[in-house]
Scaffold this motif. Structure first.
Motif, mmCIF file in Angstrom:
data_model
loop_
_atom_site.group_PDB
_atom_site.id
_atom_site.type_symbol
_atom_site.label_atom_id
_atom_site.label_comp_id
_atom_site.label_asym_id
_atom_site.label_seq_id
_atom_site.Cartn_x
_atom_site.Cartn_y
_atom_site.Cartn_z
ATOM 1 N N ILE A 209 24.136 101.229 28.300
ATOM 2 C CA ILE A 209 24.505 101.426 26.902
ATOM 3 C C ILE A 209 25.466 102.597 26.808
ATOM 4 C CG2 ILE A 209 23.658 101.902 24.573
ATOM 5 C CD1 ILE A 209 20.948 100.817 25.431
ATOM 6 N N GLU A 210 26.630 102.360 26.241
ATOM 7 C CA GLU A 210 27.608 103.426 26.026
ATOM 8 C C GLU A 210 27.786 103.637 24.529
ATOM 9 O OE1 GLU A 210 31.377 104.417 28.411
ATOM 10 O OE2 GLU A 210 32.152 103.273 26.699
ATOM 11 N N VAL A 211 27.702 104.885 24.102
ATOM 12 C CA VAL A 211 27.862 105.250 22.691
ATOM 13 C C VAL A 211 29.097 106.130 22.561
ATOM 14 C CG1 VAL A 211 26.829 106.392 20.696
ATOM 15 C CG2 VAL A 211 25.362 105.158 22.320
ATOM 16 N N ARG A 212 30.091 105.650 21.833
ATOM 17 C CA ARG A 212 31.313 106.426 21.572
ATOM 18 C C ARG A 212 31.283 106.841 20.103
ATOM 19 N NH1 ARG A 212 32.697 102.029 24.728
ATOM 20 N NH2 ARG A 212 33.349 100.826 22.906
ATOM 21 N N ARG A 213 31.140 108.136 19.884
ATOM 22 C CA ARG A 213 30.880 108.671 18.544
ATOM 23 C C ARG A 213 32.030 109.558 18.082
ATOM 24 N NH1 ARG A 213 27.801 112.981 16.184
ATOM 25 N NH2 ARG A 213 26.522 112.277 14.407
ATOM 26 N N THR A 214 32.448 109.353 16.836
ATOM 27 C CA THR A 214 33.514 110.157 16.247
ATOM 28 C C THR A 214 33.009 110.803 14.959
ATOM 29 O OG1 THR A 214 35.224 108.681 17.114
ATOM 30 C CG2 THR A 214 35.855 110.125 15.306
#
Length: 255
Positions: A209-214
């Motif tokens: 699981i990859e979470v890319r957060r801005t």
């Protein structure tokens, strides 16, 4: 048209006819996800349950799900019960509420022994925010993972959607990871916004699981961006457990 999620139990209520879908002739049927929702789906995308499968009806499912709802409102909530198979032998199902109603929303129950002489048994229960969608991530070995999109609690200042991952190992329906995939929070002079992309990829070890957060802060009077933060985190789900895989990658820009 509705894309019926893998494992979702629906009732085919009528045959609509033949339509052209993506250039190919397809049989279209009318389906019900619960007692109130009617959609259309492609017959070729649906798989009949095994003969004699003990999946409870929506009425029976609702009786297991809404036990904590006041009796005066239970009949109203019953129509929103939805069913999702979480085991290949169809003996364990997730029942959840598809309602946004304050009294009915957010209920989940994991039920086993469906169709047996002893009757269905509730393994675990939980209550979340109003459920928007449910996705089941199966693994070749070990318990599956439930991905849940839910609305954030109603608030005049905060709106958004949260993606939560619930494990099916003991204790079942335990929250393993929660990510705000969209969140807007108003302050007197600025707005804080969060956007996140969550990618789930099967691997030999389990699920990656990859979470890319801005994160973004905007001044309301001028529309200028005061801060901008990007962050990436990686996790692995295997054998019923979620673990971080590497240090976070973070970049920040600020005036």
């Amino acid at each position: 048209m509705s894309e019926v999620a893998a494992g979702m139990v629906v009732t085919v209520s009528s045959w609509v006819g033949e339509k052209t879908w993506e250039g190919q002739p397809e049989q279209v049927v009318q389906v019900k996800l619960d007692g109130t929702s009617t959609y259309y789906a492609l017959l070729s995308r649906l798989e009949p349950l095994k003969k004699g499968a003990g999946v409870p009806t929506t009425t029976e499912a609702a009786g297991l799900l809404f036990t904590k709802v006041p009796e005066s409102r239970r009949n109203w909530c019953e129509q929103f019960a939805r069913r999702l198979l979480v085991s290949s032998d169809e003996s364990t199902i997730l029942i959840y509420s598809g309602s946004a109603d304050d009294e009915c929303a957010g209920y989940l129950a994991l039920v086993t022994d469906t169709g047996t002489a002893k009757g269905a048994r509730v393994l675990a229960q939980a209550r979340r925010g109003p459920v928007q969608s449910v996705v089941l991530h199966q693994l070749p070995q070990g318990p599956a993972l439930i991905q849940l999109d839910e609305s954030l609690p109603a608030n005049a200042r905060v709106t958004g959607i949260r993606r939560t991952f619930l494990g099916l190992a003991k204790p079942a329906l335990k929250e393993l990871l929660s990510v705000d995939i969209r969140r807007d929070e108003l302050a007197p002079e600025h707005k804080n916004s969060v956007l996140a992309e969550v990618e789930v990829t099967p691997s030999e070890q389990g699920l990656d699981i990859e979470v890319r957060r801005t994160e973004l802060q905007v001044i309301l009077a001028t529309g200028a961006e005061r801060s901008y933060v990007r962050q990436t985190r990686n996790y692995r789900y295997a054998n019923g457990k979620l673990s971080p895989q590497q240090p976070s990658r973070r970049s920040e820009l600020a005036p």
